[in-house]
Design a protein around this motif. Sequence first.
Motif, PDB file in Angstrom:
ATOM      1  N   VAL A  13       0.842  -1.192   0.000  1.00 41.50           N
ATOM      2  CA  VAL A  13       0.000   0.000   0.000  1.00 41.50           C
ATOM      3  C   VAL A  13       0.883   1.250   0.000  1.00 41.50           C
ATOM      4  O   VAL A  13       1.853   1.343   0.753  1.00 41.50           O
ATOM      5  N   ALA A  14       0.518   2.216  -0.842  1.00 43.93           N
ATOM      6  CA  ALA A  14       1.267   3.476  -0.909  1.00 43.93           C
ATOM      7  C   ALA A  14       0.600   4.564  -0.095  1.00 43.93           C
ATOM      8  O   ALA A  14       1.272   5.411   0.500  1.00 43.93           O
ATOM      9  N   GLY A  15      -0.724   4.586  -0.057  1.00 43.39           N
ATOM     10  CA  GLY A  15      -1.423   5.641   0.656  1.00 43.39           C
ATOM     11  C   GLY A  15      -2.907   5.340   0.775  1.00 43.39           C
ATOM     12  O   GLY A  15      -3.415   4.360   0.225  1.00 43.39           O
ATOM     13  N   ALA A  16      -3.580   6.212   1.503  1.00 37.81           N
ATOM     14  CA  ALA A  16      -5.022   6.063   1.709  1.00 37.81           C
ATOM     15  C   ALA A  16      -5.686   7.418   1.622  1.00 37.81           C
ATOM     16  O   ALA A  16      -5.057   8.457   1.842  1.00 37.81           O
ATOM     17  N   ASP A  17      -6.975   7.402   1.286  1.00 41.21           N
ATOM     18  CA  ASP A  17      -7.781   8.621   1.262  1.00 41.21           C
ATOM     19  C   ASP A  17      -9.167   8.249   1.775  1.00 41.21           C
ATOM     20  O   ASP A  17      -9.415   7.083   2.103  1.00 41.21           O
ATOM     21  N   PRO A  18     -10.094   9.203   1.873  1.00 39.57           N
ATOM     22  CA  PRO A  18     -11.408   8.879   2.456  1.00 39.57           C
ATOM     23  C   PRO A  18     -12.180   7.811   1.704  1.00 39.57           C
ATOM     24  O   PRO A  18     -13.145   7.255   2.250  1.00 39.57           O
ATOM     25  N   HIS A  19     -11.785   7.507   0.481  1.00 37.20           N
ATOM     26  CA  HIS A  19     -12.588   6.579  -0.322  1.00 37.20           C
ATOM     27  C   HIS A  19     -11.815   5.366  -0.818  1.00 37.20           C
ATOM     28  O   HIS A  19     -12.271   4.684  -1.732  1.00 37.20           O
ATOM     29  N   GLY A  20     -10.664   5.076  -0.247  1.00 33.22           N
ATOM     30  CA  GLY A  20      -9.981   3.869  -0.667  1.00 33.22           C
ATOM     31  C   GLY A  20      -8.485   3.919  -0.488  1.00 33.22           C
ATOM     32  O   GLY A  20      -7.940   4.733   0.263  1.00 33.22           O
ATOM     33  N   LEU A  21      -7.805   3.009  -1.205  1.00 37.74           N
ATOM     34  CA  LEU A  21      -6.367   2.830  -1.087  1.00 37.74           C
ATOM     35  C   LEU A  21      -5.692   3.018  -2.432  1.00 37.74           C
ATOM     36  O   LEU A  21      -6.261   2.716  -3.482  1.00 37.74           O
ATOM     37  N   SER A  22      -4.456   3.496  -2.393  1.00 35.47           N
ATOM     38  CA  SER A  22      -3.616   3.527  -3.585  1.00 35.47           C
ATOM     39  C   SER A  22      -2.420   2.618  -3.328  1.00 35.47           C
ATOM     40  O   SER A  22      -1.958   2.479  -2.187  1.00 35.47           O
ATOM     41  N   PHE A  23      -1.932   1.979  -4.391  1.00 35.32           N
ATOM     42  CA  PHE A  23      -0.856   1.007  -4.265  1.00 35.32           C
ATOM     43  C   PHE A  23       0.385   1.489  -5.000  1.00 35.32           C
ATOM     44  O   PHE A  23       0.322   2.374  -5.863  1.00 35.32           O
ATOM     45  N   ARG A  24       1.496   0.876  -4.670  1.00 40.42           N
ATOM     46  CA  ARG A  24       2.770   1.319  -5.228  1.00 40.42           C
ATOM     47  C   ARG A  24       2.885   1.076  -6.724  1.00 40.42           C
ATOM     48  O   ARG A  24       3.702   1.714  -7.403  1.00 40.42           O
ATOM     49  N   ASP A  25       2.074   0.153  -7.246  1.00 41.05           N
ATOM     50  CA  ASP A  25       2.119  -0.086  -8.691  1.00 41.05           C
ATOM     51  C   ASP A  25       1.262   0.901  -9.469  1.00 41.05           C
ATOM     52  O   ASP A  25       1.114   0.779 -10.684  1.00 41.05           O
ATOM     53  N   GLY A  26       0.673   1.891  -8.769  1.00 40.65           N
ATOM     54  CA  GLY A  26      -0.130   2.917  -9.421  1.00 40.65           C
ATOM     55  C   GLY A  26      -1.613   2.639  -9.451  1.00 40.65           C
ATOM     56  O   GLY A  26      -2.406   3.524  -9.815  1.00 40.65           O
ATOM     57  N   SER A  27      -2.045   1.446  -9.085  1.00 39.33           N
ATOM     58  CA  SER A  27      -3.468   1.120  -9.068  1.00 39.33           C
ATOM     59  C   SER A  27      -4.114   1.603  -7.782  1.00 39.33           C
ATOM     60  O   SER A  27      -3.432   2.048  -6.844  1.00 39.33           O
TER      61      SER A  27
END
Length: 440
Positions: A246-260
């Motif tokens: 996991v790269a980061g989070a926001d109020p509506h989900g997760l972002s991953f290190r592969d850009g997805s």
Amino acid sequence: MASPQLTTSPSQPARPRVVIVGAGFGGLAAVRALAKAPVEVLLINRTNYHGFWPLLYQVATAGLEPESIAYPVRAILRRYRNASFLLAEVTGVDFARRLVQTSAGPVSYDYLILAAGSTTNFFGNDQIARYTMGMKDLNEAQRLRNHVLLCCEHAAAESDPIRRAALLTFAVVGGGPTGVELAGAFVELIRHVIRHDYPMLDVQQARVVLIEATSHILASFPASLQRAALQRLQQMGVEVRLNTPVAGADPHGLSFRDGSRLDAETVVWAAGVRGAPLADALGVALGRGARVVVTPELTLPDDRRVFVIGDMAYLEGYRPGVAYPMVAPVAIQMGEQAARNIIAQINDQPMQPFRYVDKGQMATIGRSAAVLDAFGIRLSGWPAWAGWLFVHLMALVGFRNRALVLLNWAYSYFTYDRGVRLIFGVGAEEQTVAEAVLRD
């Protein structure tokens, strides 16, 4: 003004005072081991109950009531004539003056056992800490349950299919026992409860996603049991994403290190734990995971009267270069050894190093499925699940709690239902904020 009982000089009591910080597995084990020793024991905890955290995920998924896995500390201490209890928050320790700093005033000690446990490790990522949910105590478990049920209520009224899909997506980050057990419990909640409570929802749209940064789940288990657990989760419908940091989070989900990214309104962070915040306030050397570095005798290197045990303690020896795991059996055995070493000091005898007797490990995956690795025996499926049920039931404190949990488990098993589906325990302001986040 602090109570005289709390500020009495260490030289005044007729018997040495042992102060224990934390009413978890390790702290209570130390109390039991000191029950017949010539000492006075004072147990300090920030709540008035002992929680059985291995079943916390069942509170979070509406399987058990909070009171089923908690037991009043004072009721536990009744049987120990030399033990007393103080409800307070510990903020630090003055080692030179032998004082524990608490919200109720300073507490003097002759010997000190620090067993304050652990907390969620967000690895310094403020976004993840803000927008994901932990599960380390009853308050967090109830908050997660409320959030999940609110998501279902909002999904039932949502007309936008994309938004509804996000409301019905439950992501769990971390493929350890907690993450695996929680993912399986989410699937059963959807399959056996949500589909009946919310007939207007298409539960086929609901998703449970287990995210693991490495190439396997249940890293501490043998490879054969890892494969069995993975297969079972996938059969249940869990989307298992391996090698997905996991790269980061926001109020509506997760972002991953592969850009997805993954759109999900419910994200539970079960990817790591660290020593309790008290460890940072002690001013002593910390090891990996903000755990206090201790000697083989479980004392601070510079103070043989102060012991650190359980999740707070960093002691290598489990495997070469690997610290003992942050699990209940380690905490219990450390608590017992710390008590024995205190008695040895009182009797002017040498202290003994900690030696861990590994009694195995287990994790449940869902209904009639678990994995078990103990004493060379490796089981999966129903036999492991039966063993998991027995061990956890007997480990609960108090006959009432065992009876409540057993009745709840029997009810859920035979009816495929869960009786704890109430949104409560939050104030109107907190619930309004939660609803606003869901609408945003």
